[in-house]
Design a protein around this motif. Structure first.
Motif, PDB file in Angstrom:
ATOM      1  N   UNK A 116       0.839  -1.199   0.000  1.00 48.91           N
ATOM      2  CA  UNK A 116       0.000   0.000   0.000  1.00 48.91           C
ATOM      3  C   UNK A 116       0.878   1.255   0.000  1.00 48.91           C
ATOM      4  N   UNK A 117       1.917   1.249   0.829  1.00 44.58           N
ATOM      5  CA  UNK A 117       2.805   2.416   0.925  1.00 44.58           C
ATOM      6  C   UNK A 117       3.527   2.666  -0.391  1.00 44.58           C
ATOM      7  N   UNK A 118       3.902   1.603  -1.071  1.00 38.90           N
ATOM      8  CA  UNK A 118       4.535   1.744  -2.379  1.00 38.90           C
ATOM      9  C   UNK A 118       3.579   2.411  -3.362  1.00 38.90           C
ATOM     10  N   UNK A 119       2.315   1.995  -3.364  1.00 39.34           N
ATOM     11  CA  UNK A 119       1.326   2.588  -4.269  1.00 39.34           C
ATOM     12  C   UNK A 119       1.119   4.066  -3.972  1.00 39.34           C
ATOM     13  N   UNK A 120       1.087   4.410  -2.687  1.00 43.92           N
ATOM     14  CA  UNK A 120       0.903   5.807  -2.306  1.00 43.92           C
ATOM     15  C   UNK A 120       2.111   6.642  -2.722  1.00 43.92           C
ATOM     16  N   UNK A 121       3.314   6.118  -2.512  1.00 43.79           N
ATOM     17  CA  UNK A 121       4.510   6.844  -2.901  1.00 43.79           C
ATOM     18  C   UNK A 121       4.556   7.128  -4.384  1.00 43.79           C
ATOM     19  N   UNK A 122       4.253   6.125  -5.188  1.00 40.64           N
ATOM     20  CA  UNK A 122       4.258   6.302  -6.640  1.00 40.64           C
ATOM     21  C   UNK A 122       3.187   7.284  -7.078  1.00 40.64           C
ATOM     22  N   UNK A 123       2.003   7.197  -6.468  1.00 34.64           N
ATOM     23  CA  UNK A 123       0.906   8.097  -6.824  1.00 34.64           C
ATOM     24  C   UNK A 123       1.228   9.537  -6.432  1.00 34.64           C
ATOM     25  N   UNK A 124       1.835   9.728  -5.253  1.00 35.49           N
ATOM     26  CA  UNK A 124       2.164  11.086  -4.821  1.00 35.49           C
ATOM     27  C   UNK A 124       3.189  11.715  -5.760  1.00 35.49           C
ATOM     28  N   UNK A 125       4.177  10.950  -6.200  1.00 35.26           N
ATOM     29  CA  UNK A 125       5.155  11.488  -7.148  1.00 35.26           C
ATOM     30  C   UNK A 125       4.477  11.886  -8.457  1.00 35.26           C
ATOM     31  N   UNK A 126       3.570  11.043  -8.952  1.00 36.91           N
ATOM     32  CA  UNK A 126       2.856  11.387 -10.187  1.00 36.91           C
ATOM     33  C   UNK A 126       1.979  12.620  -9.987  1.00 36.91           C
ATOM     34  N   UNK A 127       1.382  12.751  -8.794  1.00 38.37           N
ATOM     35  CA  UNK A 127       0.574  13.933  -8.497  1.00 38.37           C
ATOM     36  C   UNK A 127       1.442  15.185  -8.532  1.00 38.37           C
ATOM     37  N   UNK A 128       2.626  15.120  -7.938  1.00 42.41           N
ATOM     38  CA  UNK A 128       3.526  16.281  -7.951  1.00 42.41           C
ATOM     39  C   UNK A 128       3.946  16.636  -9.370  1.00 42.41           C
ATOM     40  N   UNK A 129       4.217  15.639 -10.180  1.00 45.77           N
ATOM     41  CA  UNK A 129       4.608  15.904 -11.570  1.00 45.77           C
ATOM     42  C   UNK A 129       3.428  16.454 -12.370  1.00 45.77           C
ATOM     43  N   UNK A 190       0.637  20.980  -3.513  1.00 37.51           N
ATOM     44  CA  UNK A 190       0.693  19.712  -2.790  1.00 37.51           C
ATOM     45  C   UNK A 190      -0.675  19.399  -2.189  1.00 37.51           C
ATOM     46  N   UNK A 191      -0.891  18.133  -1.893  1.00 34.54           N
ATOM     47  CA  UNK A 191      -2.132  17.709  -1.248  1.00 34.54           C
ATOM     48  C   UNK A 191      -2.159  18.183   0.198  1.00 34.54           C
ATOM     49  N   UNK A 192      -1.074  17.957   0.932  1.00 39.22           N
ATOM     50  CA  UNK A 192      -0.848  18.453   2.298  1.00 39.22           C
ATOM     51  C   UNK A 192      -1.641  17.728   3.384  1.00 39.22           C
ATOM     52  N   UNK A 193      -2.414  16.703   3.011  1.00 39.81           N
ATOM     53  CA  UNK A 193      -3.237  16.008   4.010  1.00 39.81           C
ATOM     54  C   UNK A 193      -3.457  14.558   3.584  1.00 39.81           C
ATOM     55  N   UNK A 194      -2.425  13.934   3.010  1.00 39.15           N
ATOM     56  CA  UNK A 194      -2.609  12.620   2.394  1.00 39.15           C
ATOM     57  C   UNK A 194      -2.473  11.512   3.433  1.00 39.15           C
ATOM     58  N   UNK A 195      -3.435  11.485   4.345  1.00 40.42           N
ATOM     59  CA  UNK A 195      -3.505  10.463   5.375  1.00 40.42           C
ATOM     60  C   UNK A 195      -4.178   9.203   4.832  1.00 40.42           C
ATOM     61  N   UNK A 196      -4.158   8.164   5.658  1.00 35.69           N
ATOM     62  CA  UNK A 196      -4.736   6.881   5.241  1.00 35.69           C
ATOM     63  C   UNK A 196      -6.209   7.007   4.850  1.00 35.69           C
ATOM     64  N   UNK A 197      -6.944   7.873   5.539  1.00 37.77           N
ATOM     65  CA  UNK A 197      -8.369   7.988   5.233  1.00 37.77           C
ATOM     66  C   UNK A 197      -8.646   8.821   3.985  1.00 37.77           C
ATOM     67  N   UNK A 198      -7.607   9.376   3.367  1.00 38.46           N
ATOM     68  CA  UNK A 198      -7.784  10.150   2.142  1.00 38.46           C
ATOM     69  C   UNK A 198      -7.273   9.422   0.899  1.00 38.46           C
ATOM     70  N   UNK A 199      -6.987   8.137   1.053  1.00 32.30           N
ATOM     71  CA  UNK A 199      -6.588   7.305  -0.081  1.00 32.30           C
ATOM     72  C   UNK A 199      -7.483   6.073  -0.100  1.00 32.30           C
ATOM     73  N   UNK A 200      -7.971   5.718  -1.284  1.00 30.70           N
ATOM     74  CA  UNK A 200      -8.867   4.577  -1.444  1.00 30.70           C
ATOM     75  C   UNK A 200      -8.164   3.452  -2.194  1.00 30.70           C
ATOM     76  N   UNK A 201      -8.508   2.227  -1.796  1.00 27.29           N
ATOM     77  CA  UNK A 201      -7.937   1.046  -2.446  1.00 27.29           C
ATOM     78  C   UNK A 201      -9.056   0.066  -2.793  1.00 27.29           C
ATOM     79  N   UNK A 202      -8.867  -0.626  -3.889  1.00 28.04           N
ATOM     80  CA  UNK A 202      -9.627  -1.832  -4.194  1.00 28.04           C
ATOM     81  C   UNK A 202      -8.629  -2.980  -4.094  1.00 28.04           C
ATOM     82  N   UNK A 203      -8.720  -3.727  -2.991  1.00 31.91           N
ATOM     83  CA  UNK A 203      -7.677  -4.667  -2.578  1.00 31.91           C
ATOM     84  C   UNK A 203      -6.383  -3.864  -2.399  1.00 31.91           C
ATOM     85  N   UNK A 204      -5.311  -4.203  -3.120  1.00 31.91           N
ATOM     86  CA  UNK A 204      -4.071  -3.435  -2.950  1.00 31.91           C
ATOM     87  C   UNK A 204      -3.887  -2.409  -4.054  1.00 31.91           C
ATOM     88  N   UNK A 205      -4.869  -2.275  -4.943  1.00 36.82           N
ATOM     89  CA  UNK A 205      -4.769  -1.304  -6.036  1.00 36.82           C
ATOM     90  C   UNK A 205      -5.294   0.042  -5.581  1.00 36.82           C
TER      91      UNK A 205
END
Length: 316
Positions: A116-129, A190-205
């Motif tokens: 999950x953390x890997x997915x968030x890291x990759x998504x945050x980098x894409x968001x910044x770009x 920046x998002x500035x509030x990207x906590x666990x409750x602000x990210x959604x997953x379908x299984x690990x996606x």
């Protein structure tokens, strides 16, 4: 999310008619979060979130809403504000600004694994770009200026030990912001509030990033630090989970490598992120606003994390 203003089913239905959306089948208030009034609204064909803004004004909101549309147009998994027939996305409701966005699939993950953390890291980098060419400017609304404004107020509400911690950490952060390394940090929206409750997953996606209403222009590293302090901290020990942090940072850097200044200042910026959320949670506890459904967060969680990051004894 929260419910400060209770709406009737008929009020919601009339608002949806004005946007050319289908008639609601169900309307229910959302209790999580602490800033805005939110309702989940289902029609025959789609699911939406209706948000009434209790704090933000008509003048402040275009930055957030158009940032979301900017990211959605670049295929980021974010809510896309619904426009009416004239292209307007922000409307009055009970004399407050209101918006409807599509409801994204999935659910938040309270106990994330390294994947999950890997997915968030990759998504945050894409968001910044993806946000690097967003043209609107607005300072982080809960950044350094706000910290300097609220520390003296909160100092009247807390213990002597906490007042000392507030004062010394604020001094550290003010000095950090004047340093040459800090001035070299990459900046942008920046998002500035990207906590666990602000990210959604379908299984690990990863299926969605939501709640952009603390977004602003600041160092990209602050966004990274917020995530590390939430996604990569064990709930009971408040200690950083090395495996999850490595997964997050490795995935982020696979899309946007950190600069030398970012690597150097990451520990200090994690302190900044912990300080920011300790302040806001203290504010919500000691100077609360009324809400029909409201669950304030425990400020001691981020106080402990801040003490840990400073190398001091964290309270049990």
């Amino acid at each position: 999310m929260a419910v400060f203003t209770e709406l009737s089913f008929n009020e919601v239905a009339a608002f949806f008619r004005g946007l050319g959306l289908g008639a609601p089948r169900s309307v229910r208030g959302v209790t999580s979060g602490i800033e805005n009034t939110n309702y989940f609204v289902d029609t025959d064909g789609e699911s939406y979130v209706l948000t009434m803004f209790e704090r933000l004004t008509f003048e402040q909101l275009p930055f957030y809403l158009h940032f979301m549309k900017h990211l959605a147009a670049r295929n980021m998994p974010v809510p896309d504000p619904v426009a009416d027939a004239h292209g307007v996305i922000l409307h009055p409701l009970r004399e407050r600004p209101a918006v409807v966005v599509n409801r994204l699939p999935g659910a938040s993950e309270a106990e994330p694994a390294a994947a999950h953390c890997s997915s968030v890291g990759e998504c945050l980098a894409r968001l910044h770009l993806a946000g690097s060419d967003y043209p609107r400017q607005q300072a982080n609304p809960r950044g350094l200026q706000w910290w300097n404004e609220v520390v003296s107020v909160l100092g009247r509400c807390v213990s002597a030990r906490q007042r000392l911690l507030l004062s010394t950490e604020l001094s550290f952060q003010n000095e950090l912001a004047l340093s040459s390394d800090y001035r070299q940090l990459p900046k942008g929206p920046i998002h500035a509030d990207l906590f666990r409750d602000n990210v959604l997953f379908e299984r690990e996606r990863l299926s969605g990033v939501i709640d952009f209403y603390f977004a602003g222009c600041d160092t990209l590293l602050f966004d990274i630090a917020v995530c590390l302090n939430d996604w990569c901290v064990d709930g009971l020990t408040r200690r950083h989970n090395v495996e999850r942090a490595a997964a997050f940072l490795g995935a982020y850097e696979s899309a946007r490598p950190l600069t030398s200044s970012e690597h150097k200042l990451l520990p200090a910026m994690q302190r900044a992120a912990a300080f920011r959320f300790w302040l806001s949670r203290l504010w919500d506890v000691h100077l609360p606003r009324q809400a029909a459904l409201l669950k304030p967060h425990d400020p001691s969680h981020f106080e402990r994390i801040l003490l840990m990051l400073r190398g001091e004894f964290a309270l049990s």
